[in-house]
Design an enzyme around this catalytic site. Structure first.
Site, PDB file in Angstrom:
ATOM      1  N   HIS A  61     118.580 -34.093 133.991  1.00 38.06           N
ATOM      2  CA  HIS A  61     118.651 -34.495 135.284  1.00 38.06           C
ATOM      3  C   HIS A  61     119.156 -36.335 135.294  1.00 38.06           C
ATOM      4  CE1 HIS A  61     114.749 -36.307 136.565  1.00 38.06           C
ATOM      5  NE2 HIS A  61     114.384 -35.483 135.895  1.00 38.06           N
ATOM      6  N   ASP A  80     112.077 -39.858 131.998  1.00 40.41           N
ATOM      7  CA  ASP A  80     112.495 -38.893 132.956  1.00 40.41           C
ATOM      8  C   ASP A  80     113.737 -39.517 133.999  1.00 40.41           C
ATOM      9  OD1 ASP A  80     111.778 -36.672 134.642  1.00 40.41           O
ATOM     10  OD2 ASP A  80     110.245 -37.769 135.629  1.00 40.41           O
ATOM     11  N   GLU A 103     117.160 -33.809 141.097  1.00 36.02           N
ATOM     12  CA  GLU A 103     115.908 -32.765 140.426  1.00 36.02           C
ATOM     13  C   GLU A 103     114.671 -33.742 141.231  1.00 36.02           C
ATOM     14  OE1 GLU A 103     112.297 -31.724 138.080  1.00 36.02           O
ATOM     15  OE2 GLU A 103     113.342 -33.821 138.502  1.00 36.02           O
ATOM     16  N   GLU A 104     114.615 -34.966 141.331  1.00 29.91           N
ATOM     17  CA  GLU A 104     113.366 -35.449 141.557  1.00 29.91           C
ATOM     18  C   GLU A 104     112.863 -35.126 142.705  1.00 29.91           C
ATOM     19  OE1 GLU A 104     111.332 -36.354 139.572  1.00 29.91           O
ATOM     20  OE2 GLU A 104     112.168 -37.325 137.820  1.00 29.91           O
ATOM     21  N   ASP A 128     113.819 -32.161 129.900  1.00 30.33           N
ATOM     22  CA  ASP A 128     113.144 -32.922 130.918  1.00 30.33           C
ATOM     23  C   ASP A 128     111.767 -33.078 130.835  1.00 30.33           C
ATOM     24  OD1 ASP A 128     112.753 -34.169 133.271  1.00 30.33           O
ATOM     25  OD2 ASP A 128     113.038 -32.336 134.654  1.00 30.33           O
ATOM     26  N   HIS A 133     106.854 -41.306 136.269  1.00 28.01           N
ATOM     27  CA  HIS A 133     107.484 -41.534 137.554  1.00 28.01           C
ATOM     28  C   HIS A 133     106.400 -43.087 137.828  1.00 28.01           C
ATOM     29  CE1 HIS A 133     107.454 -37.329 139.216  1.00 28.01           C
ATOM     30  NE2 HIS A 133     108.614 -37.718 138.329  1.00 28.01           N
TER      31      HIS A 133
END
Length: 471
Positions: A283, A295, A329-330, A357, A427
């Protein structure tokens, strides 16, 4: 006698053919790894995504730049086709940096490291200040009830379990409090929520992530933030001493109407079965605290590299091979859902999809969403990966973005790197380019390309005599 001799001859011929095939596969896979490690492009691409573009929130200018950049780079590879697939995505902005403190007495405060959760509303203009009530998860809200929760800030403090060797299991065991914490606390009259960061390490970095208000109306929504693990431990210890502590936090985030973005898609047309499609992807969007290197910048550039490696080593896929860089995606999975929707509308035959991922760490193997027969076929290739220390082949999820393709005979697979450090960065503000090891990233790209090569060459319909002999 003639019959016996004929049988022996056929057996010898079969064994000899299998040995030749296995030797050929070993050599081709060696070429793929050599190309990635000696002349790779993945690290260079990630450098640009991370350091020249940065965090790529869905709907942001940076996300637009990432779309333009990756489309251009795929075109430079000389693929048969490169295109953008429109998709409407959420647009959420963080605004000015968040601020928070805990008040332990008149004029006595200590600042807290917090960050807004993606999709949260802002606090009131002057911030939100209230007493705190600590809970260990969503189920404990019912034990306290509205009488004890109303007017307070709910502090979710269930940690990721350190005894899970597979860290994604630890993450799955407590991420519900981040995603649904505000929705559930609001039903009991809470004025805000603070969630312990999804992190196995004790540090001062708050980790953001998506959250949902479910069916709450606008006037029922409450602000939601993540707190660092160190500050979560501090706040919890202070509440044991002084249960009427107050926390203040100020957030300036905002939700906007959906905007148009794109999945970026590149394709090598199959030489023998062009209507059978294999997908490899990651992503393109990321959170905004860091630059999204692990990520999922790593997955994006590894997926692009799969197509380049196969082209550079001279392999022409029998089936059509696509790289798909999914958007959103997130905080919505809009890109994955849109790709599957269009594929269904066009009645496309997806036989295989592989997603990266889980960060750019040392690859260990794959998980497969497949039938027993298909999985046994994959296991027959395991010896070809052992020289590269790839040993983990298990049934499991392929990945979020390719998940909507599930159905029929489609096999879904996910690259599984060593996950022990992943949630140190997930994140958070330290998910940056310098946290990615060049060699580990390139090993992952080569591992993905090798699996794609084998699936394309042999298919996943049944176990051949050659595959049986490789066990």
């Amino acid at each position: 006698m003639k019959k016996i001799l004929c049988t022996l001859a056929l057996s010898f011929f079969g064994i000899h053919s299998a040995m030749i095939a296995q030797s050929s596969d070993s050599l081709n896979i060696r070429k793929i790894y050599d190309m990635s490690l000696l002349n790779g492009k993945s690290y260079e691409w990630l450098d640009h995504l991370s350091n020249q573009i940065g965090g790529r929130l869905s709907g942001s200018f940076n996300a637009e730049q990432a779309v333009d950049y990756t489309k251009k780079e795929l075109e430079n590879l000389g693929l048969d086709k490169v295109w953008l697939q429109p998709v409407m995505v959420p647009k959420w902005t963080r605004g000015e940096r968040e601020f928070a403190y805990v008040q332990t007495g008149p004029g006595d405060t200590r600042n807290l490291n917090i960050t807004a959760l993606g999709g949260s509303i802002a606090t009131a203009e002057g911030g939100t200040k209230a007493q705190v009530i600590e809970v260990q998860g969503l189920e404990q809200l019912r034990e306290y009830g509205e009488e004890q929760i109303k007017g307070k800030i709910v502090f979710y403090n269930r940690p990721m379990r350190a005894d899970h060797i597979l860290t994604f299991e630890a993450y799955g065991g407590c991420v519900d409090q981040r995603y649904s914490g505000a929705e559930e606390a609001a039903k009991y009259g809470a004025v805000g929520v603070i969630v312990r960061s999804m992190n196995l390490r004790m540090d001062d970095l708050p980790h953001t992530g998506s959250m949902s208000y479910g069916d709450l109306t606008e006037d029922q929504k409450i602000p939601a933030a993540a707190i660092s693990t160190n500050d979560a431990a501090y706040l919890s210890s202070m509440l044991k001493i002084q249960n009427d502590l107050q926390v203040y936090f100020k957030m300036n985030c905002k939700n906007f109407p959906d905007v148009q973005s794109y999945n970026v898609i590149g394709e090598i047309t199959g030489s023998e079965s062009p209507n059978e499609i294999m997908v490899v992807g990651g992503h393109l969007d990321s959170w905004d605290l860091g630059d999204g290197a692990h990520d999922d910048g790593a997955g994006v550039v590894q997926s692009m590299e799969v197509l380049r490696l196969l082209k550079e080593t001279g392999y022409q896929p029998k089936k059509t091979l696509r790289v798909v860089l999914f958007m959103n995606e997130e905080n919505g999975l809009r890109g994955g859902n849109k790709y599957a929707e269009v594929a269904k509308e066009k009645n496309e035959d997806h036989v295989f999809a592989l997603e990266s991922d889980s960060g750019g760490f040392t690859p260990r193997g794959f998980t497969f969403n497949a039938t027993d027969s298909q999985f046994n076929k994959v296991l027959s290739w395991k010896p070809l990966f052992e020289p590269y220390l790839i040993h983990y082949f298990e049934k499991g999820s392929g990945g979020a973005d390719i998940g909507p393709l599930e159905g029929g005979d489609t096999v879904l697979a996910g690259l599984r790197p060593d996950s022990q450090r992943y949630f140190d960065y997930h994140h958070a503000a330290n998910d940056t380019f310098d946290a990615v090891n060049k060699r580990e990233l390139e090993l992952g790209a080569a591992t993905m390309a090798s699996l794609v090569y084998l699936v394309d060459k042999y298919g996943l319909d049944s176990i051949s005599n050659t595959a049986q002999l490789k066990k």
